[in-house]
Design a protein around this motif. Structure first.
Motif, PDB file in Angstrom:
ATOM      1  N   GLU A 166       0.830  -1.208   0.000  1.00 60.00           N
ATOM      2  CA  GLU A 166       0.000   0.000   0.000  1.00 60.00           C
ATOM      3  C   GLU A 166       0.867   1.263   0.000  1.00 60.00           C
ATOM      4  N   ILE A 167       2.026   1.204   0.641  1.00 67.58           N
ATOM      5  CA  ILE A 167       2.929   2.357   0.635  1.00 67.58           C
ATOM      6  C   ILE A 167       3.512   2.566  -0.759  1.00 67.58           C
ATOM      7  N   VAL A 168       3.980   1.486  -1.366  1.00 66.62           N
ATOM      8  CA  VAL A 168       4.563   1.580  -2.700  1.00 66.62           C
ATOM      9  C   VAL A 168       3.542   2.099  -3.713  1.00 66.62           C
ATOM     10  N   ARG A 169       2.328   1.563  -3.654  1.00 66.37           N
ATOM     11  CA  ARG A 169       1.306   1.949  -4.624  1.00 66.37           C
ATOM     12  C   ARG A 169       0.745   3.349  -4.372  1.00 66.37           C
ATOM     13  N   SER A 170       0.749   3.786  -3.119  1.00 69.01           N
ATOM     14  CA  SER A 170       0.218   5.111  -2.795  1.00 69.01           C
ATOM     15  C   SER A 170       1.236   6.221  -3.045  1.00 69.01           C
TER      16      SER A 170
END
Length: 313
Positions: A166-170
């Motif tokens: 979720e961090i990478v995609r956000s």
């Protein structure tokens, strides 16, 4: 002004950190702060091996059972709360003890963590939906698709995998890019590592799990079965019993053996994490007096630089 010292007691699960911390707290006439993220939750008394009532009464403790499983909490919250508590305690003591085996939470105190930008909730919810529908293999496959595949992430921990993705995609960035450079703290840190031969640690882990069962661990887990979806319950011991209760495991014995195996694997990962830290000095858990005088010497010198003793595991 008299310098303040934080004594960190580190090491794998089951090695004897609680016993050492109690001994040192009494000798140094100070208080203990827990850095074990599992022990934060008041409901998880048996499964997280929280100190006994007698132990808690013998020395003041902080961050033991101060949350409920329904509360959202992370290493950044712990950094903020524990630093605030330590500022209060250092008005009374020049030495405090922090004990636990949660590496990221220890890092939040010694180095500090950066604020990660807000996460797109649609991304998070999508990952959770697919995990529940397709299982952990979906998350592991998505991790493999990343241009920079993380090497230090627990591939069997869905919560960690979801958080990473979720961090990478956000943000489009690796989570490690948000870590701060080492912060200057208002205290000096002395890190004490406890270790034993691998076989002895594994024997201790097996005995601890068996003791948990005798203390009523099945009843404790069954009580919170309706809340098994909570992040706070996605942890070793509870997951395996939940699977048994859901009939995903053939027998209770199979679930217990799985807990032992997963706990042994977790202990190995803890040692791998701590081996990377050259500032830790390692001792056998029975070397209580040696640890005590080592600390006194460091406090007297006011210097925490030293040559580490390599772990024997």
């Amino acid at each position: 002004m008299k310098p303040n010292f934080l004594i960190f007691i580190l090491g794998p699960t089951g090695v004897g950190k609680t016993s050492i911390s109690l001994f040192l707290a009494k000798k140094l006439k100070t208080e203990i702060l827990s850095c074990d993220s599992r022990q934060f939750y008041q409901e998880l008394k048996i499964g997280s091996s929280q100190p006994t009532i007698k132990e808690l009464e013998s020395v003041p403790h902080h961050f033991i059972g101060h949350l409920t499983i329904h509360q959202s909490y992370n290493a950044k919250c712990f950094e903020k709360d524990s630093l605030k508590k330590m500022k209060q305690l250092f008005k009374k003591y020049s030495i405090l003890i922090m004990v636990g085996g949660s590496g990221l939470y220890e890092k939040s105190i010694t180095e500090g963590l950066s604020d990660i930008p807000n996460i797109d909730l649609n991304i998070r919810n999508n990952l959770i939906y697919n995990f529940k529908k397709k299982g952990i293999f979906f998350l592991q496959k998505e991790i493999q698709k990343l241009s920079k595949i993380p090497t230090n992430i627990d591939r069997n921990n869905p919560r960690r995998l979801i958080r990473y993705l979720e961090i990478v995609r956000s943000t489009g960035k690796n989570p490690s890019s948000f870590f701060k450079k080492k912060n200057l703290r208002f205290f000096s840190t002395i890190k004490i590592g406890l270790t034993l031969p691998r076989e002895e640690i594994y024997i201790r882990i097996n005995k601890r799990v068996e003791k948990m069962i005798q203390m009523g661990f099945l009843e404790e887990v069954s009580r919170y079965y309706p809340y098994r979806h909570l992040n706070s319950l996605h942890t070793i011991g509870y997951k395996e019993i939940f699977d048994f209760l859901s009939k995903k495991k053939k027998s209770f014995h199979e679930a217990i053996e799985e807990i032992k195996k997963n706990t042994r694997k977790y202990a190995k990962k803890q040692l791998t994490w701590y081996r990377k830290d050259p500032s830790i000095t390692w001792f056998h858990p029975k070397e209580k007096e040696k640890i005590f005088y080592f600390i006194l010497n460091k406090v007297k010198m006011g210097n925490t630089g030293f040559e580490p003793v390599p772990p024997c595991l």
